[in-house]
Design an enzyme around this catalytic site. Structure first.
Site, PDB file in Angstrom:
ATOM      1  N   TYR A   1      51.189  47.621  42.500  1.00 15.37           N
ATOM      2  CA  TYR A   1      50.311  47.193  41.400  1.00 15.37           C
ATOM      3  C   TYR A   1      50.747  47.802  40.070  1.00 15.37           C
ATOM      4  CZ  TYR A   1      45.826  46.458  38.949  1.00 15.37           C
ATOM      5  OH  TYR A   1      44.842  46.087  38.064  1.00 15.37           O
TER       6      TYR A   1
ATOM      7  N   SER B   1      46.605  46.685  32.625  1.00 16.63           N
ATOM      8  CA  SER B   1      45.663  47.684  33.161  1.00 16.63           C
ATOM      9  C   SER B   1      45.992  49.031  32.536  1.00 16.63           C
ATOM     10  CB  SER B   1      45.831  47.781  34.676  1.00 16.63           C
ATOM     11  OG  SER B   1      45.135  48.896  35.182  1.00 16.63           O
TER      12      SER B   1
END
Ligand SMILES: NC(=O)c1ccc[n+]([C@@H]2O[C@H](COP(=O)([O-])OP(=O)(O)OC[C@H]3O[C@@H](n4cnc5c(N)ncnc54)[C@H](O)[C@@H]3O)[C@@H](O)[C@H]2O)c1
Length: 258
Positions: free
Chosen positions: A150, A137
């Site tokens: 995350y 990401s």
């Protein structure tokens, strides 16, 4: 032209969202897919849509025994792996929400330990020209508040990518795709697409929010023979969102301080 006829692609979290789009792209190019996901209903639906071409395994990639069971079914059914796409991940928020030790660890198991362990479990199954693509990401490099579980997992999978590319050199190419803001609505049941304000679109130099096809195309390219000289890399696919510098009161931007 990218050619995937008869290739075996493994996709984690392939029942919905970006993972489903990646699996469907391979299937539509005459490849076979092995998909592991906790969403049994959507996974079975994918298998029924492509009769004889999908091995669906219902299970949580955070569990060691589940990964071992999945890998042995892939071995039994296909006998080789051409592409491993480590896609499954989730967030349990971060320090502002007092994310617990167990929840933090769970996200690392899904987002980092599973990609590592599947790479290990398949290490003698990878075919000539095999490729691993890890879905990281843009959050591997930048953060919003309260995202530690995350963001740590994404930092982990990005570093895992270059480590594996060196360890598996000459046998398997290993790259990452770092998506930015991707609307996955079309690849969930009920097809719920979000509505965006013009500012949501325009904060991307590309002029729009991303969609799962944007990521799938990058994954397919990295798996293809056209990418045979690319390994150990992370490809940012974010419509330019992380490239744009933003100063308060410049270019029509302002920050509302509460
Ligand atoms: N959507 C975005 O804007 C975006 C941005 C950057 C990165 N990503 C990354 O892309 C990947 C896919 O994201 P998405 O938005 O499609 O997610 P999603 O939530 O839409 O779909 C994730 C899929 O993975 C499955 N899954 C989740 N945890 C699992 C587990 N423990 N075991 C097995 N299956 C599990 C879910 O059931 C679901 O089918 C993730 O790695 C995510 O971090 C997404």
């Amino acid at each position: 032209m990218m050619e995937f006829t008869g290739k075996i692609c493994v996709v984690t979290g392939g029942a919905n969202g970006i993972g489903r789009c990646i699996a469907q792209n391979f299937l539509e190019r005459d490849a076979f897919a092995a998909v592991i996901d906790t969403d049994e209903v959507r996974g079975r639906e994918l298998a029924e849509a492509y009769p004889g071409k999908v091995l669906f395994f219902a299970g949580d990639v955070a569990e060691q025994l589940v990964l071992e069971g999945f890998a042995s079914q892939v071995r039994e059914r296909f006998g080789k792996v051409d592409f491993l796409v480590n896609n499954a991940c989730l967030s349990k928020k971060g320090i502002c929400s007092r994310c617990s030790y167990e929840d933090f660890l769970y996200v690392q198991k899904v987002g980092v330990a599973a990609p590592y362990y599947l790479s290990l479990l398949f290490s003698d199954l990878f075919a000539d020209g095999a490729s691993i693509v890890n879905i990281s990401s843009t959050r591997a490099q930048m953060s919003q508040r309260d995202t530690e579980s995350y963001t740590a997992a994404k930092g982990g999978i990005s570093s895992l990518t270059h480590a594996l590319s060196v360890s598996l050199a000459g046998r398997v190419r290993v790259n990452a795709v770092n998506p930015g803001w991707i609307d996955t609505g079309l690849y969930h049941s009920g097809h719920r697409l979000d509505c965006y304000e013009p500012a949501d679109q325009l904060q991307h130099p590309a002029g729009r929010v991303g969609n799962p096809q944007d990521i799938a195309q990058a994954v397919l390219f990295l798996c293809s023979d056209q990418a045979s000289f690319i390994t150990g890399q992370s490809m940012i696919v974010d419509g330019g969102m992380t490239t744009q510098m933003i100063y308060h009161n410049d270019e029509g931007w302002s920050l509302n301080v509460k």
